[in-house]
Design an enzyme around this catalytic site. Sequence first.
Site, PDB file in Angstrom:
ATOM      1  N   THR A   1       9.277  41.827  16.216  1.00 34.00           N
ATOM      2  CA  THR A   1       8.814  43.201  16.353  1.00 34.00           C
ATOM      3  C   THR A   1       9.896  44.211  16.005  1.00 34.00           C
ATOM      4  OG1 THR A   1       7.974  44.847  17.924  1.00 34.00           O
ATOM      5  CG2 THR A   1       9.345  43.099  18.829  1.00 34.00           C
ATOM      6  N   ASP A   2       9.475  45.291  15.375  1.00 36.75           N
ATOM      7  CA  ASP A   2      10.388  46.401  15.129  1.00 36.75           C
ATOM      8  C   ASP A   2      10.744  47.069  16.451  1.00 36.75           C
ATOM      9  OD1 ASP A   2      10.341  46.118  12.337  1.00 36.75           O
ATOM     10  OD2 ASP A   2       8.469  47.236  12.198  1.00 36.75           O
ATOM     11  N   LYS A   3      11.869  47.759  16.453  1.00 35.90           N
ATOM     12  CA  LYS A   3      12.296  48.486  17.660  1.00 35.90           C
ATOM     13  C   LYS A   3      11.660  49.871  17.733  1.00 35.90           C
ATOM     14  CE  LYS A   3      16.298  50.573  17.732  1.00 35.90           C
ATOM     15  NZ  LYS A   3      15.963  51.989  18.028  1.00 35.90           N
TER      16      LYS A   3
END
Length: 543
Positions: A79-81
């Site tokens: 997942t992206d931050k």
Amino acid sequence: LVSLLGVFFITIFLFFEGFDFIDIFTLDLSLIIAGIPVAISTVITIITSLGVFHLTKKNVAVRRLSSLEDLANVTLLLTDKTGTLTKNEIAIQKFLEYGCKKDDALFFAYLASFKDARSVISKAILKEYEKSNKNKKEYKILHFIPANSERKRSTVTAKIEDKTYTISIGAPQVIEKLCKFSGQEKEKFEKDIQKIADDGYRVLALSFVLGKIEKNMSFCGLFAFSDPLRKDAKGVIKFLKENGIKVKMLTGDNKLIGKRVGKELGLSENDIFSEVLPKDKLDIVLKYKKRDIVAVTGDGINDLPAIKSANVGIAVSNAVSALKSSADIVLLDKGISVIKDAILEARKIFARLYSYSIYRISESFRIILTIVLLVLFYKEYPLSPIHLILLAFLNDIPIISLVFNRVKLARQPAKINVKKRFILSSYLGLVGVINSILFFVIVKNILNLPYDVISTLFFLKLTVSGHLLLYVAHTESLWFRFLPSKEVIWATFSTQILATLLALFGIFIAKAPWEMVLFVWIWAMFWMQVSEIVKHIVIKNKK
């Protein structure tokens, strides 16, 4: 295939026994109807479509239906931050006081920022100032110099309650040169700067002086900024881990920021990839895809290769159109909780399909083998075409209701164990075969009932027993501790009552005595408990 094989052998057997073609054809038709689950395509379509509808209500759009199976089986989420785990909003996290109290410092910072409101840092200062009701004094801006790459600070000269102040906010190393520091203050300043940087925060320094000259200023304090976590992020990551899904965070920010955010989320250093470029993201997906079912999030066009390569590509809510059109799943709302909802709904879909398939295999096995054995030993099968039509109709109603069934979600990815399913279904089907053969022997050889009454009772037994099997097959728990949904209960109850009334009043079929109808119900309930015992023995031995 087993059904068609049974048709082949029965046709040959009865042909040489001298049966009429129409009788042979009727039996063959019985086997085909029993063996071919004609409702399966309808059930699968409706279960999947209803699941997609529920996902839409939870702000998840499914572009590729087959991706739901992978989503139910996901073992790793990359997942992206920014925007997914964090709010994508720079905010003031803390203020270290030197020459000013926080409220005074916030007012000074506001004066030095509001004319440069396009900056994300300025927006964070303005937002924090608006939330504060303290220290809102009368002022007049006399002169303002915005920050740029050379000055690395913004400066404002303002008249505040009859006094003229010059205020500067910007990079600590720049502000430091404008201020007077004692040896002790300078040492504290350097330690604080290092500590804030090590913690992964962005830092700005603030200074002021009475007058219009930006020189010999008093150091006011340090503002630490960061992109705060979304409220749901930490809890969702914990939930995903507890449910068999590893989570790794990918960010383009530096290692210190990545480490701080990961620590707040409960991620280890091995779960954090910092300073990630688009090519790096693709390499990470390909690396983990060798041993995991990988879901990955993305928002930009550069994420397209990673999204296409993952088992499940997820476009976040602010993704570009090209990425959304290529992704398997599109999130319509921000945050990681939407991904959690998508995974759970996918697991529900396949839990429903799994319980249905156990029931369908068991029921087909029971009817096929019962027909074959009765034909071989008795050279007859006590169901006429009208019985078959009524049985098919009454079975379809509760089967369709399974799309609303209540399911108990697995705590691990929902990959179907085909061998376990086949063994369990076969044993449950075998119980049904023994049940049916014994019942036929009792009503024919012991009770010596008329053949048309036997047909009615056999029809009723298949209906009642088959529907009770749904209660056993839909859960690994004791059937009475985890009942199906109210839709399934009403569907099975109403069709069982309808079949009972047809038998009692002789509608379309021969009339049966009420005592024998009651016997059928007692018989079916007894064998339901036998099936329950067999189910637990099989499950226990397979664990």
